[in-house]
Structure formats: C-alpha cells, structure tokens
Design a protein around this motif. Structure first.
Motif, mmCIF file in Angstrom:
data_model
loop_
_atom_site.group_PDB
_atom_site.id
_atom_site.type_symbol
_atom_site.label_atom_id
_atom_site.label_comp_id
_atom_site.label_asym_id
_atom_site.label_seq_id
_atom_site.Cartn_x
_atom_site.Cartn_y
_atom_site.Cartn_z
ATOM 1 N N HIS A 115 -28.024 -37.262 -57.564
ATOM 2 C CA HIS A 115 -27.547 -38.846 -57.363
ATOM 3 C C HIS A 115 -26.430 -39.031 -57.618
ATOM 4 O O HIS A 115 -25.677 -38.158 -58.702
ATOM 5 N N PRO A 116 -25.539 -39.858 -57.096
ATOM 6 C CA PRO A 116 -24.174 -40.057 -57.469
ATOM 7 C C PRO A 116 -23.988 -40.696 -58.738
ATOM 8 O O PRO A 116 -24.766 -41.435 -59.030
ATOM 9 N N SER A 118 -22.179 -42.990 -59.376
ATOM 10 C CA SER A 118 -22.238 -44.436 -59.307
ATOM 11 C C SER A 118 -23.524 -44.946 -59.678
ATOM 12 O O SER A 118 -23.470 -46.192 -60.037
ATOM 13 N N ASN A 119 -24.547 -44.375 -59.503
ATOM 14 C CA ASN A 119 -25.909 -44.955 -59.724
ATOM 15 C C ASN A 119 -25.985 -45.063 -61.007
ATOM 16 O O ASN A 119 -26.975 -46.145 -61.589
ATOM 17 N N SER A 159 -18.525 -42.080 -56.631
ATOM 18 C CA SER A 159 -19.698 -41.688 -55.649
ATOM 19 C C SER A 159 -19.159 -40.220 -55.220
ATOM 20 O O SER A 159 -20.166 -39.604 -54.395
ATOM 21 N N ASN A 160 -18.089 -39.676 -55.619
ATOM 22 C CA ASN A 160 -17.841 -38.264 -55.239
ATOM 23 C C ASN A 160 -18.197 -37.676 -56.364
ATOM 24 O O ASN A 160 -17.746 -36.173 -56.418
ATOM 25 N N PRO A 333 -19.612 -45.957 -49.321
ATOM 26 C CA PRO A 333 -20.994 -45.189 -49.799
ATOM 27 C C PRO A 333 -20.594 -43.860 -50.055
ATOM 28 O O PRO A 333 -19.546 -43.232 -49.882
ATOM 29 N N PRO A 334 -21.239 -42.999 -50.934
ATOM 30 C CA PRO A 334 -20.979 -41.823 -51.269
ATOM 31 C C PRO A 334 -20.983 -40.852 -49.939
ATOM 32 O O PRO A 334 -21.591 -41.083 -49.053
#
Length: 336
Positions: A115-116, A118-119, A159-160, A333-334
C-alpha cells in the motif's frame, strides 16, 4: 456518481481484457491516469503463473515529429533509469520490458504488492517521532543510492512510496520525472524535460523554476516529515512572505532536535539545506537520546493503552474552511 468517476468506470470497461505488447500483457485494471498517459495493472500471459505487472503508457499530446521525438526521449530515459536502478536495488521496481505500439509508448515494471505510504498519513493525525525517524532514514537511504547513480527523482511524495507487503520495506516508484545529470552538447529536447515536473507542496522552489538539484529531493522528504509530524497536508501550510520558509514548528509536538533537522532539510534556498542524503542521515543519527527518549516513552505508553486517542492530534484543515465546503485533495492518486 462524480463525472470523473463515471469516465474512469467507462474507461475500465473499455480496456478490461485488452491485450498489448503483441498480445503478451492483458489489462485487468486501470491503476492511474495523468498528464502523460495511463497506468495499468496487467497479467503477463507468456509466463505460466500469469504474474501481475505494472504497465505505464505514455501518450504524446501531439503526433508532430518534434513532439514524438520529445516523447521518445522521455520514454527512453525512464526505461534506461529503471533498468539501471531496479537491477541494483531491491527497493526500486525492476524494468521488465518496454515497447512502442501505434506511436504510444509502454513500460512494463515489476508489480509491488502493498500500500502507498499516503495510507499511513491520515489528515489530523501526527505520527510518533520514532516512526517518523524510521521512515526518514529508510527513504534517505534509498535516495542515497539513486543520487549515487547521478539521478534526481523529482517526485518524492507519500503516494510514490509503497509499503511492500511481504517485508514492510518502502519501495520508491514512479521515475517518470527523473532527471539525469546532463553534459554539454545534449539537445534542446532533453533540457525541455526538466521544466515544471513534480508535485505541488512537495516540490522545492528551484525545481519549480526548472533547476532541480540533488537536494531538491531532500526538500521533498522534509515536506513529508512535516506532514507526518503535523498531520497537515503541505499545501495547507502557510509560508512566510519575507523568507519563503514554511511555518509549521508550532503545529507539532516533535522534539527541538528533530524539528531543527527537518527545517534544514526543507530550507527555502538549496544552498542552506543538507547537500547530500549522507549529511541528512548523519544529522538524524546525531540526535541525542534526550531528544528521542520522550517520544519513545510516548510510543510505549500508546502501545500499552489500546483504544486511547493519540495524544498528538490536530485539526485536519485550517479554520478557514467552513462546514460543508469541499475539501481539496492532498495529492494526486498513486501511480507506478
């Protein structure tokens, strides 16, 4: 349903099951869209277990010869970068293939299950200091390798970074904005690629002006640290009109030592920042036990009292937002 979501759903239906790369890769999902094209999750039909892979499509905005030449260079540079970096470092995806079909360009990369990052950064939630330190060290170590290969990533953001499922390590993805150090004599198209690529909020001032430095990536890591320590998206933090510096120190409970290190990572002028990832890592290591001990004790107390609210909490948005207002997204978004 929002108009954008309807369009994406229609595009999903249109592409589901389509094959590219001479029929080898079958699309099973649209993973992301952006200004340069689309990203898909696909299955490799030429391998017995049909493993998943990430396919990035670069769609030139024009079919004019000059624009196609520029797109081809951008495409080739990302492929070369992934080939060089992914084969040498476990926390960078491997390049599996690249090809051109009908003047559109495709990169096939290793799929990273996870998961990214960012989560893990919900708005209004401040991460414990020890977790922030661990994340910063890992990102800077990977970036150190990238920079050692004369490459500037230019799009470091939550997200990266993918938290890999099987070992929880962070994997750095999306090298579409990379800039290799150029030598005199490179043509105009390569220099054109350096302008204005990155993500607002994480992008260093000199990068926005088209002059990225190695420590432009360090600036982005510093902005991520501020987000982790304050629970506020970078785009929502005020900037001092006189100095250009971000005002954030009064919005965190972090130790003075860590605040000072992060502040130097994201200094407005690149000459005032750490000049290398090694310098930043050494600064993190030099933080005294007195600096991190209170945070470690806080973490232990938090683990011992499940169900209690985090003591480090902020309001997710500035008070300027009124009830019922649409809140802006924190980042795109990723993509992979």
């Amino acid at each position: 349903m929002a108009e954008g979501a309807i369009r994406l759903e229609g595009r999903q239906q249109e592409l589901l099951g389509a094959r590219i790369g001479g029929g080898r890769y079958q699309i099973i999902q649209i993973h992301g869209t952006g200004g340069f094209g689309e990203t898909y999750i696909a299955e490799d039909l030429h391998r017995p277990d049909r493993p998943k892979c990430v396919v990035k499509k670069l769609s030139p905005s024009s079919r004019e010869p000059k624009h196609l030449k520029l797109a081809r260079r951008l495409f080739q540079r990302e492929a070369e970068t992934l080939e060089k970096l992914g084969n040498q470092h476990d926390q960078i995806p491997q390049l599996l293939a690249y090809f051109e079909e009908e003047t559109e360009f495709y990169l096939v990369q290793e799929f990273i299950a996870g998961h990214p990052l960012s989560n893990e950064l919900p708005l209004g939630h401040q991460l414990p200091e020890t977790k922030v330190l661990a994340i910063l060290r890992e990102i800077l170590q990977v970036l150190g390798f990238v920079h050692s290969q004369h490459v500037i990533h230019r799009d470091i953001k939550p997200s990266n970074l993918i938290r890999r499922a099987h070992d929880t390590h962070l994997v750095l993805i999306d090298f579409g904005a990379v800039k290799g150090l150029q030598t005199a004599g490179d043509d105009e198209f390569v220099s054109d690629l350096t302008i204005g690529i990155g993500t607002q909020g994480y992008m260093a001032p000199e990068q926005q002006a088209g002059h990225p430095q190695f420590n432009s990536d360090i600036y982005a890591v510093g902005m991520m640290a501020v987000q982790m320590l304050t629970g506020i998206a970078p785009s929502q933090l005020p900037r001092d009109a006189d100095t250009g510096e971000i005002d954030w120190q009064d919005k965190t409970h972090a130790s003075v030592g860590l605040v000072n290190v992060v502040q130097k990572m994201m200094a407005y002028h690149y000459k005032q920042r750490y000049q290398s990832t090694d310098e930043a890592l050494q600064a993190l290591k030099k933080l005294s036990l007195h600096t991190t001990l209170p945070s470690m004790l806080s973490d232990l107390l938090q683990d011992a009292m499940p169900g209690q609210e985090e003591v480090q909490a902020t309001q997710p948005w500035p008070t300027a937002f009124e009830e019922g207002d649409d809140l802006p997204p924190t980042q795109p978004p990723p993509t992979q």
